[in-house]
Design a protein around this motif. Structure first.
Motif, PDB file in Angstrom:
ATOM      1  N   SER A  31       7.610  -0.792  -5.768  1.00 34.64           N
ATOM      2  CA  SER A  31       8.178   0.551  -5.519  1.00 34.64           C
ATOM      3  C   SER A  31       7.598   1.578  -6.487  1.00 34.64           C
ATOM      4  CB  SER A  31       9.700   0.493  -5.655  1.00 34.64           C
ATOM      5  OG  SER A  31      10.071   0.127  -6.981  1.00 34.64           O
ATOM      6  N   ALA A  32       7.405   1.162  -7.747  1.00 34.64           N
ATOM      7  CA  ALA A  32       6.812   2.080  -8.720  1.00 34.64           C
ATOM      8  C   ALA A  32       5.379   2.429  -8.328  1.00 34.64           C
ATOM      9  CB  ALA A  32       6.851   1.457 -10.115  1.00 34.64           C
ATOM     10  N   ALA A  33       4.646   1.389  -7.856  1.00 37.59           N
ATOM     11  CA  ALA A  33       3.270   1.643  -7.432  1.00 37.59           C
ATOM     12  C   ALA A  33       3.227   2.570  -6.223  1.00 37.59           C
ATOM     13  CB  ALA A  33       2.586   0.311  -7.114  1.00 37.59           C
ATOM     14  N   GLN A  34       4.165   2.384  -5.280  1.00 42.17           N
ATOM     15  CA  GLN A  34       4.220   3.250  -4.109  1.00 42.17           C
ATOM     16  C   GLN A  34       4.526   4.699  -4.510  1.00 42.17           C
ATOM     17  OE1 GLN A  34       7.058   1.521  -1.447  1.00 42.17           O
ATOM     18  NE2 GLN A  34       5.723  -0.233  -0.878  1.00 42.17           N
ATOM     19  N   LYS A  35       5.492   4.833  -5.441  1.00 45.20           N
ATOM     20  CA  LYS A  35       5.819   6.180  -5.897  1.00 45.20           C
ATOM     21  C   LYS A  35       4.621   6.833  -6.580  1.00 45.20           C
ATOM     22  CE  LYS A  35      10.785   5.469  -6.500  1.00 45.20           C
ATOM     23  NZ  LYS A  35      11.889   5.421  -7.483  1.00 45.20           N
ATOM     24  N   ARG A  36       3.906   6.042  -7.382  1.00 42.99           N
ATOM     25  CA  ARG A  36       2.716   6.580  -8.060  1.00 42.99           C
ATOM     26  C   ARG A  36       1.649   6.990  -7.056  1.00 42.99           C
ATOM     27  NH1 ARG A  36       2.290   2.753 -11.149  1.00 42.99           N
ATOM     28  NH2 ARG A  36       0.657   1.495 -10.112  1.00 42.99           N
ATOM     29  N   GLU A  37       1.440   6.160  -6.028  1.00 39.65           N
ATOM     30  CA  GLU A  37       0.472   6.509  -4.995  1.00 39.65           C
ATOM     31  C   GLU A  37       0.884   7.777  -4.238  1.00 39.65           C
ATOM     32  OE1 GLU A  37      -2.423   5.338  -4.222  1.00 39.65           O
ATOM     33  OE2 GLU A  37      -2.412   3.780  -5.781  1.00 39.65           O
ATOM     34  N   GLU A  38       2.197   7.905  -3.989  1.00 32.63           N
ATOM     35  CA  GLU A  38       2.694   9.100  -3.299  1.00 32.63           C
ATOM     36  C   GLU A  38       2.455  10.350  -4.143  1.00 32.63           C
ATOM     37  OE1 GLU A  38       4.381  11.193  -0.169  1.00 32.63           O
ATOM     38  OE2 GLU A  38       3.771   9.067  -0.288  1.00 32.63           O
ATOM     39  N   ARG A  39       2.726  10.209  -5.461  1.00 35.80           N
ATOM     40  CA  ARG A  39       2.486  11.348  -6.350  1.00 35.80           C
ATOM     41  C   ARG A  39       0.997  11.711  -6.394  1.00 35.80           C
ATOM     42  NH1 ARG A  39       6.029   8.420  -9.952  1.00 35.80           N
ATOM     43  NH2 ARG A  39       8.156   9.273  -9.865  1.00 35.80           N
ATOM     44  N   LEU A  40       0.149  10.676  -6.475  1.00 34.13           N
ATOM     45  CA  LEU A  40      -1.286  10.939  -6.511  1.00 34.13           C
ATOM     46  C   LEU A  40      -1.763  11.593  -5.216  1.00 34.13           C
ATOM     47  CD1 LEU A  40      -2.559   7.638  -8.210  1.00 34.13           C
ATOM     48  CD2 LEU A  40      -2.507   9.927  -9.207  1.00 34.13           C
ATOM     49  N   ARG A  41      -1.209  11.146  -4.099  1.00 35.38           N
ATOM     50  CA  ARG A  41      -1.592  11.757  -2.815  1.00 35.38           C
ATOM     51  C   ARG A  41      -1.194  13.228  -2.757  1.00 35.38           C
ATOM     52  NH1 ARG A  41       0.741  12.790   1.840  1.00 35.38           N
ATOM     53  NH2 ARG A  41       2.727  11.898   1.152  1.00 35.38           N
ATOM     54  N   LYS A  42       0.046  13.516  -3.178  1.00 32.54           N
ATOM     55  CA  LYS A  42       0.496  14.910  -3.203  1.00 32.54           C
ATOM     56  C   LYS A  42      -0.340  15.737  -4.168  1.00 32.54           C
ATOM     57  CE  LYS A  42       5.299  14.140  -1.882  1.00 32.54           C
ATOM     58  NZ  LYS A  42       6.720  14.288  -2.309  1.00 32.54           N
ATOM     59  N   PHE A  43      -0.703  15.149  -5.313  1.00 33.56           N
ATOM     60  CA  PHE A  43      -1.525  15.867  -6.282  1.00 33.56           C
ATOM     61  C   PHE A  43      -2.896  16.191  -5.701  1.00 33.56           C
ATOM     62  CE2 PHE A  43      -4.614  15.804  -9.767  1.00 33.56           C
ATOM     63  CZ  PHE A  43      -4.115  16.849 -10.543  1.00 33.56           C
ATOM     64  N   ARG A  44      -3.493  15.208  -4.982  1.00 33.69           N
ATOM     65  CA  ARG A  44      -4.792  15.461  -4.354  1.00 33.69           C
ATOM     66  C   ARG A  44      -4.694  16.549  -3.285  1.00 33.69           C
ATOM     67  NH1 ARG A  44      -5.377   9.734  -4.958  1.00 33.69           N
ATOM     68  NH2 ARG A  44      -4.483   9.403  -2.871  1.00 33.69           N
TER      69      ARG A  44
END
Length: 249
Positions: A31-44
């Motif tokens: 779940s932490a990895a998914q949240k991090r990926e979601e944040r990175l996607r939004k940042f991109r």
């Protein structure tokens, strides 16, 4: 034997607890990895939007700089040029089809547009009255030039008669040698007579009559007395005559 069974059961329970803890830790990491990926996607995505906005702003700044460097009436000139191009294309089409361009153009004009253009033409040169002598002289000059009807036959005759002197230069001695025709003199005299006749109709200061009765003390009082006489003279004529004779009651 019973103690061995109890120990084995306890070991199994401990193994289950360890496995459950491992599963919970793995799910937490996922779940932490998914949240991090979601944040990175939004940042991109935000980064891409920022770059796009920066690019659009730069383009708009360049376009605005171009517009500021253009003449102030560029839009009107551009519209005029586009209209002229369209008119040229229509003329070519009409010429290719063997149709009169002016007639085809009039067929496309509605009655409302024709009336509006006629009213606009009438308002184009309105008489604003007297402003100064320079403006009055200009209006008089324009009125006289509009009345001129050139005689092309006389023009060609004089052109053949004078030859190169018809277009004088700084070295020519043609100035002052021209003699107007009798028709031209008569036309000028008739025009001057019309101007004099028209000028006589203008409002002017009334001539002073020495024989008139002096019943005023200044010019303003004289104007007031004339107005009073114009409106009430017929009602006070008898009283005035009695006062002059000295027989007033």
């Amino acid at each position: 034997m019973a103690t061995e069974i109890k120990d084995s059961v306890g070991n199994i329970e401990d193994d289950e607890e360890v496995s459950s803890e491992e599963e919970s830790s793995v799910s937490a990491e996922d779940s932490a990895a998914q949240k991090r990926e979601e944040r990175l996607r939004k940042f991109r995505e935000l980064h891409l939007k920022r770059n796009e906005a920066r690019k659009l702003n730069h383009q708009e700044v360049v376009e605005e700089d171009k517009r500021q460097k253009l003449p102030s009436n560029w839009e009107a000139r551009k519209a005029r040029l586009e209209w002229e191009l369209k008119e040229e294309e229509k003329k070519k089409e009409c010429a290719a089809k063997g149709i009169d361009y002016h007639r085809a153009k009039l067929l496309e004009i509605s009655a409302e547009d024709a009336e509006r253009w006629e009213r606009k033409k009438k308002r184009k040169n309105p008489d604003l009255g007297f402003s100064d002598y320079a403006a009055a002289q200009l209006r008089q000059y324009q009125r006289l030039t509009r009345q001129i009807k050139p005689d092309m036959e006389e023009y060609e005759t004089q052109k053949e008669q004078h030859g190169e002197n018809f277009y004088p230069t700084s070295n020519s001695l043609y100035h002052g040698t021209h003699v107007p025709s009798k028709e031209g003199v008569d036309r000028m005299v008739a025009d001057l007579d019309k101007q004099i006749e028209k000028r006589e109709k203008y409002s002017r200061r009334r001539a002073y009559n020495d024989d008139a009765d002096i019943d005023y003390i200044n010019e303003r009082n004289a104007k007031f007395n004339k107005k009073a006489e114009r409106f009430y003279g017929k009602y006070t004529a008898e009283i005035k005559q009695n006062l002059e004779r000295g027989t007033a009651v």
